[in-house]
Design an enzyme around this catalytic site. Structure first.
Site, mmCIF file in Angstrom:
data_model
loop_
_atom_site.group_PDB
_atom_site.id
_atom_site.type_symbol
_atom_site.label_atom_id
_atom_site.label_comp_id
_atom_site.label_asym_id
_atom_site.label_seq_id
_atom_site.Cartn_x
_atom_site.Cartn_y
_atom_site.Cartn_z
ATOM 1 N N ARG A 51 0.817 -1.224 0.000
ATOM 2 C CA ARG A 51 0.000 0.000 0.000
ATOM 3 C C ARG A 51 0.842 1.262 0.000
ATOM 4 O O ARG A 51 0.358 2.336 -0.317
ATOM 5 C CB ARG A 51 -0.957 0.000 1.219
ATOM 6 N N TYR A 105 -14.659 17.037 -15.948
ATOM 7 C CA TYR A 105 -15.143 15.651 -15.943
ATOM 8 C C TYR A 105 -16.123 15.499 -14.760
ATOM 9 O O TYR A 105 -15.858 16.010 -13.662
ATOM 10 C CB TYR A 105 -13.945 14.696 -15.829
ATOM 11 N N ASP A 177 -5.615 17.876 -15.766
ATOM 12 C CA ASP A 177 -6.005 16.501 -16.091
ATOM 13 C C ASP A 177 -5.772 16.349 -17.596
ATOM 14 O O ASP A 177 -6.472 16.952 -18.404
ATOM 15 C CB ASP A 177 -7.474 16.304 -15.706
ATOM 16 N N LYS A 202 -7.709 5.042 -19.459
ATOM 17 C CA LYS A 202 -8.096 5.438 -20.816
ATOM 18 C C LYS A 202 -6.956 5.180 -21.796
ATOM 19 O O LYS A 202 -6.506 4.051 -21.931
ATOM 20 C CB LYS A 202 -8.548 6.892 -20.790
#
Ligand code: PLP
Length: 391
Positions: A51, A105, A177, A202
């Protein structure tokens, strides 16, 4: 020669790769181990644990992505939203104020307007095209400005150079972004932007088969974001790292093909009598075409367009297409289409959608890797039922 001096095609294959190769493996093996020998690391954040974002698969990707973005460092995350939320919650503290692009977004818009205020962080939306209007929104507590390279779904291009200059002048952290462009088409750090986020779900991965994200920037900033992410728990699983690593290697050839194909499809759509409007920055008719041509190496694989008729006409067109899947997301090998008002932006109120220019008939298209002429032939048959402008 240093990886940084090589072209992006070569960086995609070689940057960050372990040398010497691990056991001679040409492909980076998956380190499916959650923990590692403790080696006296004095700092919690440096202890080798899955983690804490220091698994070998994560580290290789961090180095590769930093090279592609042209930044000192990068951090791979469990999703694009993990990168966005960890970045904003690192840069901003209670009492701070954020300037954000007025057409974000949907997930980011929801985070900024619904979650972030719970930490006593306020925001104002700015028009990315009107740099003269930004100063009026500044407060003594403004800490950052957040934009997107190409807005979703209208494909507008903010004045990114002005944003970088404005942020420097006022001591703000500039965040972008860059998901719609990917570093093949645009490297915002070269234009002075501080932090570059990608939803690697993406184009970066490009195979519609995982969720991942990244943030890139100066070493100290990335270190702070990593420490926040360590606590938020948004680390990327080693197997997903392996898939993203594999997908990344073909990023340049995929994106260049999608650039070419999208331009041809946008040109086809813009001359069709059933199509009212096409948004694609590669078209000379796009309001920010000149800016896009100056900033970008390619105009990307995303198009949006409006048909004549109403929402039902748009739905019939989607149903009639034999090749495009009706699905959210983008950047994969399959052509995807969606009505943003029904899916991606359905969490916005009708008034917010209207203000953002997202009509009921708007269709967002992610151009895949199929033959361009097959997509055009498919759209041609699907558009045959759409009323024409003069009908
Ligand atoms: N940024 C943009 C522009 C997006 O389109 C998306 C998702 O669609 C995200 C960020 C969020 O990425 P993820 O789904 O990987 O969390």
């Amino acid at each position: 020669m240093n990886d940084r001096e090589r072209s992006i095609e070569t960086q995609l294959i070689h940057a960050g790769e372990p040398r010497p190769r691990i056991q001679g493996a040409v492909v980076m093996p998956i380190f499916q181990s959650s923990t590692y020998d403790y080696d006296g690391e004095p700092n919690y954040h440096d202890v080798r644990y899955i983690r804490l974002n220091n698994n070998p698969n994560q580290l290789v990707l961090n180095e590769k992505i930093a090279t592609l973005e042209g930044t000192q460092d990068a951090l791979v995350t469990s999703s694009g939203m993990a990168a966005i939320s960890a970045t904003l919650l690192t840069v901003l503290s209670a009492g701070d104020h954020l300037l954000a692009l007025d057409c974000l977004y949907g997930g980011t818009h929801g985070f900024v307007t619904k979650d972030v205020p719970r930490y006593d962080i306020s925001h104002s939306f700015i028009d990315g095209d009107d740099s003269d209007s930004w100063e009026q929104w500044l407060t003594p507590k403004t800490k950052a400005v957040y934009i997107e390279t190409l807005t979703n779904p209208l494909l507008q291009v903010a004045d990114i150079q002005a944003v970088a200059k404005f942020a420097k002048k006022h001591g703000l952290v500039s965040i972008i972004d860059n998901t719609f462009a990917s570093p093949v088409n645009f490297r915002p750090a070269e234009w002075g932007i501080d932090l570059v986020i990608e939803s690697c779900t993406k184009f970066m991965n490009g195979h519609s088969d995982l969720v991942a994200g990244s943030v890139a920037g100066k070493r100290d900033m990335i270190r702070h974001i990593k420490e926040r992410l360590d606590h938020l728990g948004g680390s990327l699983d080693p197997h997903a790292c392996f898939l993203l690593h594999r997908g990344l290697k073909t990023l340049a050839i995929r994106v260049r093909y999608q650039n070419e194909s999208a331009l041809k499809i946008a040109r086809y759509l813009s001359q069709h009598s059933g199509v009212e409007r096409v948004n694609y920055p590669g078209l000379e008719s796009h309001p920010q075409h000149t800016r896009a041509a100056e900033l970008f190496d390619g105009f990307g694989g995303m198009i949006s367009f409006e048909l004549h008729g109403g929402g039902e006409t748009a739905d019939r067109f989607l149903k009639k297409s034999e090749l495009a899947a009706v699905a959210v997301s983008m950047g994969g090998p399959e052509t995807l289409m969606v009505r943003p008002s029904q899916a991606v932006h359905s969490n916005l109120s009708p008034e917010e959608r209207a203000r953002s220019g997202i009509s009921e008939t708007l269709i967002r298209l992610s151009v895949g890797l199929e033959a361009t002429e097959d997509i055009i032939a498919d759209f041609d048959q699907a558009l045959s039922m759409v009323p024409s402008a003069t009908a």
